[in-house]
Design an enzyme around this catalytic site. Structure first.
Site, short mmCIF file in Angstrom:
data_model
loop_
_atom_site.label_atom_id
_atom_site.label_comp_id
_atom_site.label_asym_id
_atom_site.label_seq_id
_atom_site.Cartn_x
_atom_site.Cartn_y
_atom_site.Cartn_z
N GLU A 182 0.82 -1.21 0.00
CA GLU A 182 0.00 0.00 0.00
C GLU A 182 0.86 1.27 0.00
O GLU A 182 0.60 2.21 -0.76
CB GLU A 182 -0.94 0.01 1.22
CG GLU A 182 -1.90 -1.15 1.27
CD GLU A 182 -1.36 -2.40 1.98
OE1 GLU A 182 -2.16 -3.29 2.27
OE2 GLU A 182 -0.13 -2.47 2.25
N CYS A 185 -2.23 -2.29 7.52
CA CYS A 185 -1.69 -2.17 8.88
C CYS A 185 -1.82 -0.72 9.35
O CYS A 185 -2.21 0.16 8.58
CB CYS A 185 -0.23 -2.62 8.89
SG CYS A 185 0.89 -1.40 8.14
N CYS A 190 0.09 1.80 7.04
CA CYS A 190 -0.58 1.98 5.75
C CYS A 190 -1.89 2.73 5.91
O CYS A 190 -2.25 3.57 5.08
CB CYS A 190 -0.79 0.64 5.07
SG CYS A 190 0.77 -0.17 4.63
#
Length: 169
Positions: A57, A84, A87
């Site tokens: 990402e 996560c 990101c």
């Protein structure tokens, strides 16, 4: 956007995850769509770049950060694994309109952070829509093959799905 389009773009993210798998990274892939076209694609490169921030990402966002700033809240990010915390922060700050993901097997995904953001980031200009479970089986099948995934399996953080019974004719 229709679920048919979501599946179309998620299939492209899956191709990136396959590349990541072949390279020995976490098998996670991402594409960013704007106006029906892919403007960025990336796959996890944590191990090949020896960089813990080289998530699919983040790499995709970095490719098109100028485009995203000119097209605030218009792009959709497709990822095979729920983003996560790092990101998620990149997604919020890039003002991406929507995130579509496949799976989150170990509950490391952070899209629920939306509900707990500081006041500044709760304004509409930072709102991001989230949908999960798109091509989840396909995302799972790639992810479970990854070398890094083996540690999650060994530690019991995720489990393999039972084999699908096939009818014989």
């Amino acid at each position: 956007m229709s679920s048919i389009n979501d599946e179309k773009f998620m299939k492209e993210a899956l191709k990136e995850a396959e590349t990541s798998l072949r390279e020995g990274n976490w098998p996670i892939g991402c594409v960013i769509e704007l106006d029906g076209k892919i403007i960025a694609r990336a796959h996890n490169q944590v191990y090949t770049q020896n960089d813990k921030t080289a998530h699919a990402e983040m790499l995709a966002i970095k490719q098109v950060q100028d485009v995203l700033m000119k097209n605030v809240r218009k792009a959709t990010l497709y990822t095979t694994y729920e983003p996560c915390p790092m990101c998620f922060g990149g997604i919020i700050l890039s003002k991406i309109k929507r995130v579509v993901s496949g799976i989150d097997l170990d509950k490391s995904g952070s899209m629920y952070f939306k509900e707990n953001l500081p006041i500044l980031f709760k304004s509409d200009k930072f709102d991001v829509k989230f949908e999960t479970g798109i091509l989840a089986d396909e995302s799972y099948e790639i992810f479970i093959q990854g070398e890094p995934t083996k540690k999650l399996l060994e530690n019991g953080l995720i489990r393999k799905k039972p084999p699908i019974a096939r009818l014989q004719s």
